[in-house]
Motif scaffolding. Sequence first.
Motif, mmCIF file in Angstrom:
data_model
loop_
_atom_site.group_PDB
_atom_site.id
_atom_site.type_symbol
_atom_site.label_atom_id
_atom_site.label_comp_id
_atom_site.label_asym_id
_atom_site.label_seq_id
_atom_site.Cartn_x
_atom_site.Cartn_y
_atom_site.Cartn_z
ATOM 1 N N ILE A 191 0.838 -1.205 0.000
ATOM 2 C CA ILE A 191 0.000 0.000 0.000
ATOM 3 C C ILE A 191 0.872 1.253 0.000
ATOM 4 O O ILE A 191 0.606 2.208 -0.730
ATOM 5 N N ILE A 192 1.947 1.215 0.793
ATOM 6 C CA ILE A 192 2.831 2.390 0.842
ATOM 7 C C ILE A 192 3.531 2.585 -0.490
ATOM 8 O O ILE A 192 3.790 3.715 -0.923
ATOM 9 N N GLY A 193 3.840 1.479 -1.171
ATOM 10 C CA GLY A 193 4.497 1.583 -2.472
ATOM 11 C C GLY A 193 3.587 2.173 -3.532
ATOM 12 O O GLY A 193 4.031 2.935 -4.397
ATOM 13 N N LEU A 194 2.315 1.837 -3.451
ATOM 14 C CA LEU A 194 1.354 2.401 -4.415
ATOM 15 C C LEU A 194 1.086 3.873 -4.150
ATOM 16 O O LEU A 194 0.766 4.639 -5.062
ATOM 17 N N ASN A 195 1.148 4.263 -2.855
ATOM 18 C CA ASN A 195 0.988 5.673 -2.464
ATOM 19 C C ASN A 195 -0.306 6.268 -3.022
ATOM 20 O O ASN A 195 -0.327 7.375 -3.569
ATOM 21 N N VAL B 196 -9.167 -4.952 8.138
ATOM 22 C CA VAL B 196 -9.666 -3.591 8.339
ATOM 23 C C VAL B 196 -8.487 -2.666 8.636
ATOM 24 O O VAL B 196 -7.578 -3.024 9.387
ATOM 25 N N SER B 197 -8.487 -1.486 8.030
ATOM 26 C CA SER B 197 -7.388 -0.518 8.185
ATOM 27 C C SER B 197 -6.046 -1.203 7.977
ATOM 28 O O SER B 197 -5.210 -1.273 8.891
ATOM 29 N N PRO B 198 -5.806 -1.750 6.778
ATOM 30 C CA PRO B 198 -4.552 -2.471 6.521
ATOM 31 C C PRO B 198 -3.338 -1.567 6.716
ATOM 32 O O PRO B 198 -3.394 -0.362 6.464
ATOM 33 N N SER B 199 -2.238 -2.159 7.166
ATOM 34 C CA SER B 199 -1.020 -1.384 7.398
ATOM 35 C C SER B 199 -0.419 -0.955 6.069
ATOM 36 O O SER B 199 -0.688 -1.545 5.020
ATOM 37 N N ALA B 200 0.420 0.057 6.122
ATOM 38 C CA ALA B 200 1.065 0.560 4.908
ATOM 39 C C ALA B 200 1.950 -0.493 4.262
ATOM 40 O O ALA B 200 2.209 -0.451 3.055
ATOM 41 N N GLU B 201 2.414 -1.465 5.061
ATOM 42 C CA GLU B 201 3.309 -2.504 4.550
ATOM 43 C C GLU B 201 2.559 -3.698 3.957
ATOM 44 O O GLU B 201 3.181 -4.624 3.441
ATOM 45 N N GLU B 202 1.227 -3.684 4.026
ATOM 46 C CA GLU B 202 0.435 -4.807 3.517
ATOM 47 C C GLU B 202 0.641 -4.964 2.005
ATOM 48 O O GLU B 202 0.548 -4.002 1.249
ATOM 49 N N THR B 203 0.916 -6.197 1.593
ATOM 50 C CA THR B 203 1.106 -6.483 0.169
ATOM 51 C C THR B 203 -0.202 -6.971 -0.444
ATOM 52 O O THR B 203 -0.828 -7.902 0.055
ATOM 53 N N ILE B 204 -0.593 -6.338 -1.531
ATOM 54 C CA ILE B 204 -1.850 -6.677 -2.201
ATOM 55 C C ILE B 204 -1.658 -7.932 -3.035
ATOM 56 O O ILE B 204 -0.633 -8.102 -3.709
ATOM 57 N N GLN B 205 -2.645 -8.824 -2.987
ATOM 58 C CA GLN B 205 -2.620 -10.058 -3.768
ATOM 59 C C GLN B 205 -3.597 -9.975 -4.933
ATOM 60 O O GLN B 205 -4.556 -9.191 -4.909
ATOM 61 N N ASN C 77 -12.484 7.037 -9.908
ATOM 62 C CA ASN C 77 -12.500 6.721 -11.336
ATOM 63 C C ASN C 77 -11.093 6.795 -11.938
ATOM 64 O O ASN C 77 -10.718 5.951 -12.768
ATOM 65 N N LYS C 78 -10.331 7.788 -11.508
ATOM 66 C CA LYS C 78 -8.956 7.937 -11.988
ATOM 67 C C LYS C 78 -8.115 6.737 -11.569
ATOM 68 O O LYS C 78 -7.338 6.191 -12.353
ATOM 69 N N PHE C 79 -8.291 6.290 -10.327
ATOM 70 C CA PHE C 79 -7.566 5.121 -9.817
ATOM 71 C C PHE C 79 -7.942 3.876 -10.622
ATOM 72 O O PHE C 79 -7.080 3.090 -11.006
ATOM 73 N N GLU C 80 -9.236 3.697 -10.884
ATOM 74 C CA GLU C 80 -9.704 2.537 -11.637
ATOM 75 C C GLU C 80 -9.064 2.503 -13.029
ATOM 76 O O GLU C 80 -8.579 1.458 -13.491
ATOM 77 N N LYS C 81 -9.054 3.647 -13.703
ATOM 78 C CA LYS C 81 -8.548 3.705 -15.078
ATOM 79 C C LYS C 81 -7.047 3.447 -15.151
ATOM 80 O O LYS C 81 -6.561 2.801 -16.090
ATOM 81 N N GLN C 82 -6.311 3.962 -14.175
ATOM 82 C CA GLN C 82 -4.850 3.876 -14.246
ATOM 83 C C GLN C 82 -4.270 2.618 -13.609
ATOM 84 O O GLN C 82 -3.239 2.108 -14.055
ATOM 85 N N MET C 83 -4.929 2.108 -12.567
ATOM 86 C CA MET C 83 -4.307 1.050 -11.783
ATOM 87 C C MET C 83 -5.024 -0.302 -11.818
ATOM 88 O O MET C 83 -4.486 -1.299 -11.374
ATOM 89 N N VAL C 84 -6.246 -0.310 -12.326
ATOM 90 C CA VAL C 84 -7.019 -1.558 -12.313
ATOM 91 C C VAL C 84 -7.249 -2.006 -13.753
ATOM 92 O O VAL C 84 -7.593 -1.209 -14.617
#
Length: 219
Positions: free
Chosen positions: A163-167, A187-196, A211-218
């Motif tokens: 999460i911290i890397g994605l910023n 709930v309230s994942p830590s900044a170090e949590e790695t997304i799967q 919407n901007k996040f969806e278009k660019q990152m998903v």
Amino acid sequence: MKKEFAIIGLGRFGGSICRELVEQGINVLAIDSDEERVNEFANIASHAVVGDTTDETVLKSLGIRNFDHVIVAIGENIQASILTTLILNELGVSNITVKAQNDYHEKVLKKIGADRIVHPERDMGKRIAHHLVHNNVLDYLAVSDEHSIVEIRAGKKLADHTIIGLNVRARFGINIVAIKRNKDIIVSPSAEETIQDEDILIVIGADKDVNKFEKQMVE
């Protein structure tokens, strides 16, 4: 003490709320001017009565001011909805939720004391539109005219990033408030949590930022 609700109007919207509240073990007084509808809920609600809620004496006789929450789910009759809401406010009901037919109806309801106003048809339309346009959006809930909570399937683009890397807060102005992973919810994942890859992200933010996040990152 168990909270007590009253629902005025037993159409599709009011009826579905009534059934859900009863399933949750809540006492519900169901009111409608149509005897046939009332009979339908006689064995569902704690009490079901025929009554004209635009008549103050009827509401007083039902002890409406003693209920914790009153939901005005009157359908097409905007005049009856407004008058009922006005009387409920004057009687001192503490929580009043009203179904609005349109924006004009909402403006009037705000002025006469409704605590919460809902647009079930409009809100459902928004949810369906988001599902149709964004393949990775699993659910959508408007929290204001411009902000939403959205469930998004992460996919390969976000997988293996922290999460911290994605910023995302700095880059997009949104917050990841929870992650659904299999049967678990973080709930309230830590900044170090790695997304799967198969994670479902629950994000909150302005619609334009989501919407901007969806278009660019998903994907």
